[in-house]
Design a protein around this motif. Structure first.
Motif, PDB file in Angstrom:
ATOM      1  N   GLY A   1     -36.262 130.461 -29.057  1.00 51.38           N
ATOM      2  CA  GLY A   1     -36.025 130.990 -27.833  1.00 51.38           C
ATOM      3  C   GLY A   1     -36.943 131.026 -26.674  1.00 51.38           C
TER       4      GLY A   1
ATOM      5  N   ILE B   1     -26.526 126.672 -29.300  1.00 47.54           N
ATOM      6  CA  ILE B   1     -27.575 126.657 -30.338  1.00 47.54           C
ATOM      7  C   ILE B   1     -27.224 127.156 -31.281  1.00 47.54           C
ATOM      8  CG2 ILE B   1     -29.940 127.719 -30.485  1.00 47.54           C
ATOM      9  CD1 ILE B   1     -30.401 127.976 -27.790  1.00 47.54           C
TER      10      ILE B   1
ATOM     11  N   PHE C   1     -29.710 134.125 -23.766  1.00 45.91           N
ATOM     12  CA  PHE C   1     -30.586 132.926 -24.208  1.00 45.91           C
ATOM     13  C   PHE C   1     -31.999 133.138 -23.745  1.00 45.91           C
ATOM     14  CE2 PHE C   1     -27.269 129.578 -24.828  1.00 45.91           C
ATOM     15  CZ  PHE C   1     -26.598 129.969 -25.881  1.00 45.91           C
TER      16      PHE C   1
ATOM     17  N   TYR D   1     -33.496 135.642 -29.094  1.00 48.12           N
ATOM     18  CA  TYR D   1     -33.864 134.701 -28.195  1.00 48.12           C
ATOM     19  C   TYR D   1     -34.691 134.816 -26.967  1.00 48.12           C
ATOM     20  CZ  TYR D   1     -30.299 132.181 -30.847  1.00 48.12           C
ATOM     21  OH  TYR D   1     -29.430 131.592 -31.734  1.00 48.12           O
TER      22      TYR D   1
ATOM     23  N   SER E   1     -33.451 123.215 -19.634  1.00 43.03           N
ATOM     24  CA  SER E   1     -32.194 122.652 -20.279  1.00 43.03           C
ATOM     25  C   SER E   1     -32.433 121.365 -21.096  1.00 43.03           C
ATOM     26  CB  SER E   1     -31.069 122.360 -19.549  1.00 43.03           C
ATOM     27  OG  SER E   1     -30.099 121.871 -19.945  1.00 43.03           O
TER      28      SER E   1
ATOM     29  N   SER F   1     -31.133 127.027 -21.500  1.00 44.67           N
ATOM     30  CA  SER F   1     -31.631 128.014 -22.667  1.00 44.67           C
ATOM     31  C   SER F   1     -32.585 128.999 -21.997  1.00 44.67           C
ATOM     32  CB  SER F   1     -32.285 126.991 -23.353  1.00 44.67           C
ATOM     33  OG  SER F   1     -33.606 126.256 -22.871  1.00 44.67           O
ATOM     34  N   ASP F   2     -33.340 128.802 -20.789  1.00 46.36           N
ATOM     35  CA  ASP F   2     -34.005 129.966 -20.405  1.00 46.36           C
ATOM     36  C   ASP F   2     -34.382 129.889 -19.106  1.00 46.36           C
ATOM     37  OD1 ASP F   2     -35.756 132.002 -20.800  1.00 46.36           O
ATOM     38  OD2 ASP F   2     -37.364 130.887 -21.713  1.00 46.36           O
TER      39      ASP F   2
ATOM     40  N   TYR G   1     -25.432 123.778 -19.280  1.00 45.71           N
ATOM     41  CA  TYR G   1     -26.062 124.705 -20.366  1.00 45.71           C
ATOM     42  C   TYR G   1     -27.436 124.791 -19.867  1.00 45.71           C
ATOM     43  CZ  TYR G   1     -29.131 125.405 -24.538  1.00 45.71           C
ATOM     44  OH  TYR G   1     -30.050 125.660 -25.381  1.00 45.71           O
TER      45      TYR G   1
ATOM     46  N   GLU H   1     -25.313 132.828 -22.806  1.00 51.15           N
ATOM     47  CA  GLU H   1     -24.572 131.649 -23.249  1.00 51.15           C
ATOM     48  C   GLU H   1     -23.164 130.989 -22.478  1.00 51.15           C
ATOM     49  OE1 GLU H   1     -22.437 132.037 -26.916  1.00 51.15           O
ATOM     50  OE2 GLU H   1     -21.698 134.162 -26.450  1.00 51.15           O
TER      51      GLU H   1
ATOM     52  N   THR I   1     -36.590 124.638 -25.404  1.00 50.23           N
ATOM     53  CA  THR I   1     -35.659 126.164 -25.371  1.00 50.23           C
ATOM     54  C   THR I   1     -36.358 127.107 -24.419  1.00 50.23           C
ATOM     55  OG1 THR I   1     -36.321 127.075 -27.251  1.00 50.23           O
ATOM     56  CG2 THR I   1     -34.312 125.648 -27.179  1.00 50.23           C
TER      57      THR I   1
END
Length: 317
Positions: free
Chosen positions: A133, A308, A221, A177, A64, A50-51, A48, A26, A92
């Motif tokens: 996630g 999130i 994440f 996630y 993102s 996310s994966d 940011y 995060e 995500t």
């Protein structure tokens, strides 16, 4: 149904990390884990993500929201490679396939394949379900934590079916996630999941969940390994393990509640036929940071930090 066995032990639980485990967290950091569970910083970004996914050639890709990025470690260069159209939805999740491609599942429930070589996007299927996630290949199936439940589902690309294959023990795993797969062969896979900043190993064959002594300094994440793409070249039918959802839970989860826009900047709208009593906004650490008045349909979220969040609705009807 199989019983879920959780090993709560005080000795070190570890797996062989000769293969590399990557995490994106995060605070926008990419780190790797060594065989002792110690982390090494690869890069901390200012935006940011996310994966993360690692391709067969060892390249790093990141998701993102509606964008896919490639990160070149050698020259420390981050490039956007694809912008998803609004009709596809935001994203995500991310994992690598065997043929220089990437797979992800959007908030509009579309399972997509991105061909890196040709810079093209293909719809695999609309699964009718989402993930909060990550996702990963496991023996030729795409597995992921299912939104709104404590289960891992598997989508079989060969026959187009989706089934539950694992049930988490309680709702604390709603913020599970990250998911990754250490692959030695089609028959030898080790699944790793994150819950907040903690890591767990899942044995899908024996239906067990084991906490690992490898913890992170902030919530994770996304997870990936540099061998998980190998599992996309396998073909197995997985054993179904349905979770115990009550009829009431099932009806509620499929009641057509829509939150929009997503992502949101100032106000989020709730569209539903349910007359609910309370709606709570929960951060990734499980803290309730907002509770609405009854049946509120528009919520000001302009003061929330980027990230999130979960929405929990309770209704007596």
């Amino acid at each position: 149904m199989k019983k879920l066995i959780i090993f709560l032990i005080l000795v070190y639980c570890g797996i062989n990390y000769a293969q590399t485990l990557y995490a994106i967290d995060e605070s926008f950091k990419i780190v790797t884990y060594d065989e002792n569970g110690q982390t090494s910083l690869i890069k901390q970004f200012e935006i940011y993500f996310s994966d993360i996914a690692i391709t067969s050639s060892g390249e790093i890709y990141l998701s993102s929201n509606s964008r896919l990025y490639h990160y070149n470690v050698t020259n420390d260069n981050l490039n956007q490679v694809y912008l998803l159209p609004n009709s596809i939805g935001t994203n995500t999740s991310l994992t690598a396939g065997h043929n220089n491609d990437l797979y992800f599942l959007t908030d509009l429930q579309n399972l997509m394949k991105y061909d890196i070589t040709n810079n093209s996007l293909e719809l695999i299927a609309n699964l009718g379900i989402q993930t909060p996630g990550d996702l990963v290949f496991y023996k030729g199936n795409i597995i992921f934590k299912r939104s709104g439940s404590d289960q891992i589902s598997a989508y079989n690309i060969n026959n187009g079916t989706t089934n539950a294959i694992f049930c988490f023990p309680d709702s604390s795993f709603w913020n599970a996630y990250g998911i990754a797969n250490h692959v030695n062969s089609c028959g030898d896979n080790t699944i790793i999941v994150s819950r907040g900043s903690d890591l767990f190993e899942i044995d899908l064959e024996n239906d067990t969940l084991t906490p690992l002594d490898y913890s992170h300094d902030t919530s994770i994440f996304g997870l990936a390994t540099d061998t998980e793409y190998l599992a996309s070249n396998c073909n197995a039918t997985l054993t179904t393990n349905p979770c115990s959802l009550s009829i009431e839970d099932y009806d509620f989860l499929n009641s057509g509640i829509i939150f929009y826009p997503n992502p949101v900047k100032d106000y989020i709208n709730i569209k539903t036929n349910i007359i609910y009593d309370t709606l709570s906004i929960i951060d990734i650490n499980g803290k309730v940071i907002f509770t609405s008045v009854k049946n509120q349909r528009k919520i000001d979220v302009s003061e929330l930090s980027n990230g999130i969040y979960f929405f929990a609705i309770s209704s007596r009807e």
